[in-house]
Design an enzyme around this catalytic site. Structure first.
Site, PDB file in Angstrom:
ATOM      1  N   GLU A  92      49.865  38.196  37.810  1.00 49.32           N
ATOM      2  CA  GLU A  92      49.477  37.166  37.324  1.00 49.32           C
ATOM      3  C   GLU A  92      48.793  37.680  35.607  1.00 49.32           C
ATOM      4  O   GLU A  92      48.149  38.732  35.750  1.00 49.32           O
ATOM      5  CB  GLU A  92      48.699  36.109  37.622  1.00 49.32           C
ATOM      6  CG  GLU A  92      49.185  35.671  39.179  1.00 49.32           C
ATOM      7  CD  GLU A  92      48.204  34.727  40.042  1.00 49.32           C
ATOM      8  OE1 GLU A  92      48.590  34.093  40.533  1.00 49.32           O
ATOM      9  OE2 GLU A  92      46.963  34.696  39.752  1.00 49.32           O
ATOM     10  N   CYS A 116      37.796  44.341  47.753  1.00 47.85           N
ATOM     11  CA  CYS A 116      36.379  43.841  47.525  1.00 47.85           C
ATOM     12  C   CYS A 116      36.169  42.524  48.269  1.00 47.85           C
ATOM     13  O   CYS A 116      37.199  41.613  48.266  1.00 47.85           O
ATOM     14  CB  CYS A 116      36.276  43.657  46.130  1.00 47.85           C
ATOM     15  SG  CYS A 116      36.403  45.413  45.156  1.00 47.85           S
ATOM     16  N   SER A 189      38.559  47.161  32.953  1.00 52.42           N
ATOM     17  CA  SER A 189      37.241  47.056  33.788  1.00 52.42           C
ATOM     18  C   SER A 189      37.721  47.702  35.123  1.00 52.42           C
ATOM     19  O   SER A 189      38.895  47.842  35.626  1.00 52.42           O
ATOM     20  CB  SER A 189      37.476  45.463  34.149  1.00 52.42           C
ATOM     21  OG  SER A 189      36.550  45.172  35.394  1.00 52.42           O
ATOM     22  N   HIS A 287      32.535  32.684  41.246  1.00 50.33           N
ATOM     23  CA  HIS A 287      33.701  31.838  41.313  1.00 50.33           C
ATOM     24  C   HIS A 287      33.758  31.846  42.877  1.00 50.33           C
ATOM     25  O   HIS A 287      34.470  32.849  43.468  1.00 50.33           O
ATOM     26  CB  HIS A 287      34.892  32.121  40.786  1.00 50.33           C
ATOM     27  CG  HIS A 287      34.599  32.129  39.324  1.00 50.33           C
ATOM     28  ND1 HIS A 287      34.933  33.149  38.469  1.00 50.33           N
ATOM     29  CD2 HIS A 287      34.089  31.245  38.587  1.00 50.33           C
ATOM     30  CE1 HIS A 287      34.522  32.840  37.271  1.00 50.33           C
ATOM     31  NE2 HIS A 287      34.085  31.637  37.238  1.00 50.33           N
ATOM     32  N   CYS A 330      37.787  35.246  37.153  1.00 50.15           N
ATOM     33  CA  CYS A 330      37.608  36.377  37.680  1.00 50.15           C
ATOM     34  C   CYS A 330      37.587  36.270  39.313  1.00 50.15           C
ATOM     35  O   CYS A 330      36.917  35.551  39.846  1.00 50.15           O
ATOM     36  CB  CYS A 330      36.310  37.085  37.217  1.00 50.15           C
ATOM     37  SG  CYS A 330      36.450  37.749  35.640  1.00 50.15           S
TER      38      CYS A 330
HETATM   39  S1  SF4 Z   1      41.308  43.242  42.016  1.00 50.30           S
HETATM   40 FE1  SF4 Z   1      39.263  44.045  41.299  1.00 50.30          FE
HETATM   41  S2  SF4 Z   1      37.742  42.829  42.334  1.00 50.30           S
HETATM   42 FE2  SF4 Z   1      39.861  42.272  43.392  1.00 50.30          FE
HETATM   43  S3  SF4 Z   1      39.922  43.836  45.073  1.00 50.30           S
HETATM   44 FE3  SF4 Z   1      40.697  44.861  43.346  1.00 50.30          FE
HETATM   45  S4  SF4 Z   1      39.124  45.932  42.472  1.00 50.30           S
HETATM   46 FE4  SF4 Z   1      38.352  44.593  43.753  1.00 50.30          FE
END
Ligand code: SF4
Length: 339
Positions: A92, A116, A189, A287, A330
């Site tokens: 996405e 995460c 990020s 969120h 996010c």
């Molecule tokens: S997309 Fe980012 S926040 Fe989600 S599990 Fe992967 S590293 Fe962690």
């Protein structure tokens, strides 16, 4: 055998590709112009090149520009686009308009393997890395391409887990012959893969933001398992001393969760790990997921953190939520594939 994709190649790589057929650097520049500046998805329509070059290209490569297969519009005018690669990997992208600043939030992987605890993408699992071309396509193939002023690598996936493709995409986004977006408007990020961050800092001029969640290692491990292998303190120490070029920004993203990481104890620790550095702290609302009891800190609490950081000499700001109604904010990406 799968044909190579033009989208994702550098100007030099395209020169190497077409020189054996007797074509020049100038022809290669016309080709990159057609892809990265004009987003032309059909090689036969590339202007300013000999028809023989169009034929050679059509025989040897694919264009690599693929339109999204679905989109969803938020009440705040953000748009989420769903893409699928040739091999069926889904991911996405979010377009976030905001006055003169129009941001594209790109994915670097289909799913993610970082696990995460607060993230829907983690629940989706890991489906594979995206190529540099598939990352770039997310910017080029959306209808608002010409309006994009900023790019953030904050979609699905951990960029440092697919670093070579991320570095290549960054170099094409910022190249004058490429998308020509300033490195200071591109932010990558990470949750903190130390070797990747070190290489990224050395090999790119783009901005870096580190997702913290908690300044306390034992607590952070519960949110972000990679803390076990790569303690965030070492990464912050590296960010403190790394010689950054003027206008390059290194920041910490701190998602604020009510009563969990928004206590005075957290604030004091956040201050102590950033004080005396040029690291900026961006505070973000949390969120919550559908089956989740955790809630975002209040606006007052976020203001309190911001105020205290600023009076301690630390640069700080509060980021708005965008696209929450379409699961584009996010931590919510991939929700569209799991309905
Ligand atoms: S997309 Fe980012 S926040 Fe989600 S599990 Fe992967 S590293 Fe962690």
């Amino acid at each position: 055998m799968l044909k190579k994709s033009l989208c994702g190649l550098t100007a030099d790589e395209i020169t190497d590709l077409i020189k054996p057929y007797g074509f020049t650097d100038a022809h290669a520049l016309s080709v990159v112009n057609s892809i990265y500046k004009k987003g032309i998805s059909d090689i036969s329509l590339f202007p300013k090149i000999p028809s023989r070059l169009r034929t050679e290209l059509s025989n040897t490569v694919i264009n690599g520009i693929q339109l999204p297969f679905a989109s969803e519009l938020s009440v705040d005018k953000s748009v989420k686009y769903l893409f699928r690669t040739e091999s069926g990997k889904e991911f996405e992208t979010v377009y976030i308009p905001d006055n003169k600043r129009n941001t594209v939030c790109v994915s670097t992987q289909s799913g993610c393997r970082m696990g995460c605890s607060f993230c829907v993408t983690a629940r989706y699992g890991f489906r594979g890395n995206l190529t540099a071309g598939e990352i770039l396509n997310q910017i080029i193939a959306m209808p608002q391409t010409r309006k994009a002023t900023h790019v953030v690598f904050m979609g699905m996936g951990e960029p440092m887990d697919n670093l070579d493709n991320v570095l290549k995409a960054c170099s094409i986004i910022t190249a004058e012959w490429g998308l020509s977006i300033s490195a200071r408007n591109v932010t990558v990020s990470s949750v903190g893969i130390a070797p990747g961050i070190e290489k990224f800092l050395q090999c790119s001029d783009c901005n870096l933001t580190l997702s913290l969640y908690s300044p306390f290692p034992e607590e952070r491990k519960k949110f972000i398992p990679v803390e076990e292998k790569y303690p965030v303190q070492k990464i912050i120490d590296l960010m403190r001393v790394f010689p950054v070029k003027k206008k390059r920004r290194l920041s910490i993203a701190y998602v604020m969760i009510k009563d969990l990481n928004d206590t005075d104890r957290h604030l004091e620790s956040l201050k102590s790990i950033t004080k005396g550095s040029d690291i900026r702290v961006n505070l973000l609302p949390y969120h919550h997921l559908p089956d989740d009891k955790k809630r975002s800190s209040s606006a007052e609490r976020m203001q309190y953190f911001k105020h205290n950081l600023i009076v301690s000499g630390i640069s700080a700001s509060i980021r708005k939520s965008r696209g929450t109604d379409i699961s584009a904010a996010c931590g919510l990406l991939a929700a569209g594939f799991m309905h």
